[in-house]
Design an enzyme around this catalytic site. Structure first.
Site, PDB file in Angstrom:
ATOM      1  N   PHE A  13      26.898  28.782  41.927  1.00 15.96           N
ATOM      2  CA  PHE A  13      28.120  28.069  41.522  1.00 15.96           C
ATOM      3  C   PHE A  13      28.192  26.642  42.101  1.00 15.96           C
ATOM      4  CE2 PHE A  13      32.756  27.815  43.106  1.00 15.96           C
ATOM      5  CZ  PHE A  13      33.156  26.981  42.065  1.00 15.96           C
ATOM      6  N   LEU A  36      17.174  33.202  42.466  1.00 20.44           N
ATOM      7  CA  LEU A  36      17.749  33.774  41.249  1.00 20.44           C
ATOM      8  C   LEU A  36      18.162  35.236  41.480  1.00 20.44           C
ATOM      9  CD1 LEU A  36      15.563  32.192  38.416  1.00 20.44           C
ATOM     10  CD2 LEU A  36      17.781  31.433  39.294  1.00 20.44           C
ATOM     11  N   THR A  37      19.037  35.437  42.438  1.00 15.88           N
ATOM     12  CA  THR A  37      19.681  36.740  42.606  1.00 15.88           C
ATOM     13  C   THR A  37      20.645  36.906  41.430  1.00 15.88           C
ATOM     14  OG1 THR A  37      21.581  35.859  43.781  1.00 15.88           O
ATOM     15  CG2 THR A  37      19.650  36.420  45.130  1.00 15.88           C
ATOM     16  N   THR A 135      31.430  27.918  55.428  1.00 15.71           N
ATOM     17  CA  THR A 135      32.724  28.338  54.900  1.00 15.71           C
ATOM     18  C   THR A 135      33.800  28.335  55.980  1.00 15.71           C
ATOM     19  OG1 THR A 135      33.862  30.321  54.118  1.00 15.71           O
ATOM     20  CG2 THR A 135      31.828  30.695  55.269  1.00 15.71           C
ATOM     21  N   ASP A 136      35.058  28.232  55.554  1.00 15.10           N
ATOM     22  CA  ASP A 136      36.171  28.341  56.501  1.00 15.10           C
ATOM     23  C   ASP A 136      36.329  29.771  57.032  1.00 15.10           C
ATOM     24  OD1 ASP A 136      37.116  29.520  54.151  1.00 15.10           O
ATOM     25  OD2 ASP A 136      38.970  28.346  54.046  1.00 15.10           O
ATOM     26  N   GLU A 137      35.680  30.737  56.349  1.00 13.12           N
ATOM     27  CA  GLU A 137      35.892  32.140  56.727  1.00 13.12           C
ATOM     28  C   GLU A 137      35.335  32.459  58.108  1.00 13.12           C
ATOM     29  OE1 GLU A 137      35.411  34.970  53.562  1.00 13.12           O
ATOM     30  OE2 GLU A 137      35.680  33.433  52.036  1.00 13.12           O
ATOM     31  N   TYR A 161      30.129  39.190  55.508  1.00 15.09           N
ATOM     32  CA  TYR A 161      29.798  37.871  54.931  1.00 15.09           C
ATOM     33  C   TYR A 161      30.064  36.765  55.942  1.00 15.09           C
ATOM     34  CZ  TYR A 161      30.666  33.468  52.470  1.00 15.09           C
ATOM     35  OH  TYR A 161      30.676  32.142  52.105  1.00 15.09           O
ATOM     36  N   ASN A 191      36.392  27.423  46.833  1.00 12.80           N
ATOM     37  CA  ASN A 191      36.155  26.522  45.692  1.00 12.80           C
ATOM     38  C   ASN A 191      36.531  27.213  44.388  1.00 12.80           C
ATOM     39  OD1 ASN A 191      33.316  24.384  46.329  1.00 12.80           O
ATOM     40  ND2 ASN A 191      34.711  25.234  47.835  1.00 12.80           N
ATOM     41  N   ASN A 260      47.575  34.580  46.556  1.00 12.91           N
ATOM     42  CA  ASN A 260      46.775  35.059  45.414  1.00 12.91           C
ATOM     43  C   ASN A 260      47.642  35.344  44.190  1.00 12.91           C
ATOM     44  OD1 ASN A 260      44.474  34.942  46.980  1.00 12.91           O
ATOM     45  ND2 ASN A 260      44.593  37.088  47.610  1.00 12.91           N
ATOM     46  N   ASP A 292      43.775  47.550  48.620  1.00 13.67           N
ATOM     47  CA  ASP A 292      43.411  46.314  49.318  1.00 13.67           C
ATOM     48  C   ASP A 292      41.945  46.320  49.758  1.00 13.67           C
ATOM     49  OD1 ASP A 292      43.795  43.820  50.346  1.00 13.67           O
ATOM     50  OD2 ASP A 292      45.335  44.396  51.798  1.00 13.67           O
ATOM     51  N   GLY A 295      39.714  45.139  55.810  1.00  6.97           N
ATOM     52  CA  GLY A 295      39.686  43.996  56.741  1.00  6.97           C
ATOM     53  C   GLY A 295      40.100  42.685  56.097  1.00  6.97           C
TER      54      GLY A 295
HETATM   55  P1  NAD Z   1      26.709  31.733  44.747  1.00  9.76           P
HETATM   56  O1  NAD Z   1      26.648  33.162  45.165  1.00  9.76           O
HETATM   57  O2  NAD Z   1      27.349  31.364  43.451  1.00  9.76           O
HETATM   58  O3  NAD Z   1      25.214  31.128  44.701  1.00  9.76           O
HETATM   59  C1  NAD Z   1      24.272  31.386  45.690  1.00  9.76           C
HETATM   60  C2  NAD Z   1      22.916  30.926  45.159  1.00  9.76           C
HETATM   61  O4  NAD Z   1      21.935  31.156  46.197  1.00  9.76           O
HETATM   62  C3  NAD Z   1      22.433  31.704  43.934  1.00  9.76           C
HETATM   63  O5  NAD Z   1      21.885  30.820  42.986  1.00  9.76           O
HETATM   64  C4  NAD Z   1      21.357  32.622  44.493  1.00  9.76           C
HETATM   65  O6  NAD Z   1      20.347  32.968  43.530  1.00  9.76           O
HETATM   66  C5  NAD Z   1      20.799  31.788  45.631  1.00  9.76           C
HETATM   67  N1  NAD Z   1      20.156  32.600  46.677  1.00  9.76           N
HETATM   68  C6  NAD Z   1      20.648  33.727  47.268  1.00  9.76           C
HETATM   69  N2  NAD Z   1      19.768  34.179  48.187  1.00  9.76           N
HETATM   70  C7  NAD Z   1      18.725  33.306  48.198  1.00  9.76           C
HETATM   71  C8  NAD Z   1      17.530  33.220  48.947  1.00  9.76           C
HETATM   72  N3  NAD Z   1      17.202  34.135  49.871  1.00  9.76           N
HETATM   73  N4  NAD Z   1      16.695  32.183  48.719  1.00  9.76           N
HETATM   74  C9  NAD Z   1      16.988  31.243  47.756  1.00  9.76           C
HETATM   75  N5  NAD Z   1      18.101  31.290  47.008  1.00  9.76           N
HETATM   76  C10 NAD Z   1      18.956  32.308  47.233  1.00  9.76           C
HETATM   77  O7  NAD Z   1      27.380  30.969  45.957  1.00  9.76           O
HETATM   78  P2  NAD Z   1      28.333  29.683  45.967  1.00  9.76           P
HETATM   79  O8  NAD Z   1      29.730  30.110  45.770  1.00  9.76           O
HETATM   80  O9  NAD Z   1      27.747  28.648  45.094  1.00  9.76           O
HETATM   81  O10 NAD Z   1      28.203  29.245  47.492  1.00  9.76           O
HETATM   82  C11 NAD Z   1      27.169  28.339  47.907  1.00  9.76           C
HETATM   83  C12 NAD Z   1      27.283  28.143  49.408  1.00  9.76           C
HETATM   84  O11 NAD Z   1      28.571  27.612  49.725  1.00  9.76           O
HETATM   85  C13 NAD Z   1      27.138  29.420  50.218  1.00  9.76           C
HETATM   86  O12 NAD Z   1      26.402  29.127  51.367  1.00  9.76           O
HETATM   87  C14 NAD Z   1      28.566  29.796  50.573  1.00  9.76           C
HETATM   88  O13 NAD Z   1      28.619  30.498  51.782  1.00  9.76           O
HETATM   89  C15 NAD Z   1      29.208  28.429  50.692  1.00  9.76           C
HETATM   90  N6  NAD Z   1      30.659  28.369  50.402  1.00  9.76           N
HETATM   91  C16 NAD Z   1      31.149  28.900  49.251  1.00  9.76           C
HETATM   92  C17 NAD Z   1      32.516  28.782  48.976  1.00  9.76           C
HETATM   93  C18 NAD Z   1      33.115  29.311  47.693  1.00  9.76           C
HETATM   94  O14 NAD Z   1      34.347  29.267  47.539  1.00  9.76           O
HETATM   95  N7  NAD Z   1      32.317  29.759  46.733  1.00  9.76           N
HETATM   96  C19 NAD Z   1      33.357  28.145  49.896  1.00  9.76           C
HETATM   97  C20 NAD Z   1      32.809  27.608  51.077  1.00  9.76           C
HETATM   98  C21 NAD Z   1      31.453  27.726  51.312  1.00  9.76           C
HETATM   99  P1  TYD Z   2      37.421  35.811  46.434  1.00 11.34           P
HETATM  100  O1  TYD Z   2      37.416  35.002  45.184  1.00 11.34           O
HETATM  101  O2  TYD Z   2      36.539  37.032  46.503  1.00 11.34           O
HETATM  102  O3  TYD Z   2      37.137  34.816  47.643  1.00 11.34           O
HETATM  103  P2  TYD Z   2      37.240  35.068  49.271  1.00 11.34           P
HETATM  104  O4  TYD Z   2      37.318  36.510  49.535  1.00 11.34           O
HETATM  105  O5  TYD Z   2      35.954  34.478  49.734  1.00 11.34           O
HETATM  106  O6  TYD Z   2      38.450  34.315  49.714  1.00 11.34           O
HETATM  107  O7  TYD Z   2      38.909  36.289  46.694  1.00 11.34           O
HETATM  108  C1  TYD Z   2      39.963  35.358  46.829  1.00 11.34           C
HETATM  109  C2  TYD Z   2      41.209  36.136  47.191  1.00 11.34           C
HETATM  110  O8  TYD Z   2      41.570  36.963  46.071  1.00 11.34           O
HETATM  111  C3  TYD Z   2      40.993  37.093  48.352  1.00 11.34           C
HETATM  112  O9  TYD Z   2      42.183  37.130  49.150  1.00 11.34           O
HETATM  113  C4  TYD Z   2      40.764  38.444  47.700  1.00 11.34           C
HETATM  114  C5  TYD Z   2      41.598  38.348  46.439  1.00 11.34           C
HETATM  115  N1  TYD Z   2      41.088  39.121  45.266  1.00 11.34           N
HETATM  116  C6  TYD Z   2      41.954  39.950  44.567  1.00 11.34           C
HETATM  117  O10 TYD Z   2      43.147  40.088  44.883  1.00 11.34           O
HETATM  118  N2  TYD Z   2      41.451  40.634  43.478  1.00 11.34           N
HETATM  119  C7  TYD Z   2      40.147  40.536  43.080  1.00 11.34           C
HETATM  120  O11 TYD Z   2      39.739  41.220  42.090  1.00 11.34           O
HETATM  121  C8  TYD Z   2      39.273  39.658  43.802  1.00 11.34           C
HETATM  122  C9  TYD Z   2      37.835  39.499  43.413  1.00 11.34           C
HETATM  123  C10 TYD Z   2      39.787  38.959  44.895  1.00 11.34           C
END
Ligand code: NAD
Ligand code: TYD
Length: 361
Positions: A13, A36-37, A135-137, A161, A191, A260, A292, A295
């Site tokens: 993403f 490409l997971t 991540t902020d998590e 995670y 994001n 949410n 829910d 955790g």
């Molecule tokens: P995503 O799950 O959409 O994409 C992850 C990508 O990494 C995929 O294309 C997957 O094929 C690839 N991948 C997984 N394991 C791999 C490996 N061993 N080697 C090479 N490629 C591999 O994730 P995303 O939402 O795009 O997040 C990207 C990064 O940003 C992550 O590190 C995540 O922790 C961080 N992040 C995400 C968010 C969010 O809201 N999505 C917020 C803050 C930080």
């Molecule tokens: P998510 O998009 O999985 O991101 P993160 O857990 O990394 O914050 O979830 C965002 C919020 O939405 C989180 O508090 C969990 C909640 N959620 C639901 O209530 N229902 C759902 O089906 C999903 C996937 C998430």
């Protein structure tokens, strides 16, 4: 050194949004290493298919020999590490892949990069950057009235995670302090935007609404996330790469906390207006409260003062403008969603939501 960069996880993403913007802006060649997971999707990058500025390599960040070969061949000035297992719910079902990629994989990547970097000339060593996307998590969960996370907030990860991301952040920090590797780390809030895999809240709700399925809200829906439009996150990463101080951490967030349930109601309102249900009822009728998450963190909020003050970055999109762009994108890209919501994805939804008392597949 040339302007080539290596991006890992660039078929996911955020990585795909980053790669697309980088090439579109003519910032240089991107070598995109992705395993490409289930979350990696080359369809995100079809517009770059014949573009020599994008070189796709199918492989694992944990494959140190492959990464060493790519570094030697392409001589990048930076490595930007997006690759990760990223879904909290999946980490609860099966943490092992998270340890393998996020912890062990990042370690091998760092080792390969350290070996490459240590043989560069002094000038090139100074110019090189390893940017780790986190991540902020990692900071844990906030109470309602707690101050937002700063770069000095102590780590307190609560899910497999976030624990695996915290471990990778610590490794990156250690490689700077121990070996002098010029690292940067960004810790970003949730994001949303184009190419977001429909296992996550916002794209899942848009998809389920349109196909007439329940909109599952975990618990009471009062958990709060700080949402940032993905292109704003990518702009922050570019800015940190360009001007961030080596060894530093930058928090990135949207100044946009939402419960949410409010996010889901907003999505329903937008869909009611843009793509009304055939029966004239609101998509909000499909909202269903389910069991829910284990955790479940109550609240995340980022204090993005440091990156604003030191690097002059702030988000361009408001939640209103960003969510409108997002809904429009999903409405215009139903084929993209359809191609994903089959196979492995269907199995995940079936197992995960049936445990919560909902059959969504
Ligand atoms: P995503 O799950 O959409 O994409 C992850 C990508 O990494 C995929 O294309 C997957 O094929 C690839 N991948 C997984 N394991 C791999 C490996 N061993 N080697 C090479 N490629 C591999 O994730 P995303 O939402 O795009 O997040 C990207 C990064 O940003 C992550 O590190 C995540 O922790 C961080 N992040 C995400 C968010 C969010 O809201 N999505 C917020 C803050 C930080
Ligand atoms: P998510 O998009 O999985 O991101 P993160 O857990 O990394 O914050 O979830 C965002 C919020 O939405 C989180 O508090 C969990 C909640 N959620 C639901 O209530 N229902 C759902 O089906 C999903 C996937 C998430």
């Amino acid at each position: 050194m040339n302007k080539t960069i290596i991006v890992t996880g660039g078929a996911g993403f955020i990585g795909a949004n980053f790669v697309l913007a980088w090439v579109k802006q003519g910032l240089g060649t991107v070598v995109n290493l992705d395993k490409l997971t289930y979350a990696g999707n080359l369809e995100n990058l079809t517009s770059l298919e014949h573009n020599p500025q994008h070189i796709f390599v199918h492989g694992d960040i944990g494959d140190q020999a492959l990464v060493a070969k790519l570094l030697a061949e392409h001589r990048p000035c930076a490595v930007v590490n997006f690759a990760a297992e990223s879904h909290v719910d999946r980490s609860i079902h099966g943490p092992e892949d998270f340890i393998q990629t996020n912890v062990v994989g990042t370690f091998h990547l760092l080792e390969a990069v350290r070996a490459y970097w240590s043989h560069l000339s002094t000038e090139h060593q100074q110019d090189f950057r390893f940017l780790h996307i986190s991540t902020d998590e990692v900071y844990g969960s906030l109470g309602k009235d707690d101050a937002a996370f700063t770069e000095n907030t102590a780590y307190a990860p609560n899910s497999p995670y976030s624990a695996s991301k915290a471990a990778s952040d610590h490794l990156v920090r250690a490689y700077h302090h121990t070996y002098g590797l010029p690292t940067l780390t960004t810790n970003c809030s949730n994001n949303y935007g184009p190419y977001h895999f429909p296992e996550k809240l916002i794209p899942l709700v848009i998809h389920n609404a349109l196909v007439g399925k329940p909109l599952p809200i975990y618990g009471n829906g009062q958990q709060v996330r700080d949402w940032l439009y993905v292109e704003d996150h990518c702009a922050a990463i570019r800015r940190v790469l360009e001007a961030g101080k080596v060894g530093e951490v930058y928090n990135v967030g949207g100044w946009n906390e939402q419960a949410n349930i409010d996010v889901v109601r907003t999505l329903c309102r937008m869909l009611d207006a843009k793509s009304p249900r055939a029966d004239g009822q609101s998509y909000a009728d499909q909202i269903t409260f389910v069991q829910d998450r284990l955790g479940h963190d109550q609240r995340y909020a980022i204090d993005a003062t440091k990156i604003a003050k030191e690097l002059g970055w702030k988000p361009v999109e408001t939640f209103e403008s960003g969510i409108e762009k997002t809904v429009n994108w999903y409405l215009a890209h139903q084929d993209w969603v359809k191609n994903i919501t089959s196979g492995e994805y269907r199995n995940w939804v079936q197992t995960h939501y049936s445990e919560r008392g909902e059959e969504l597949a």
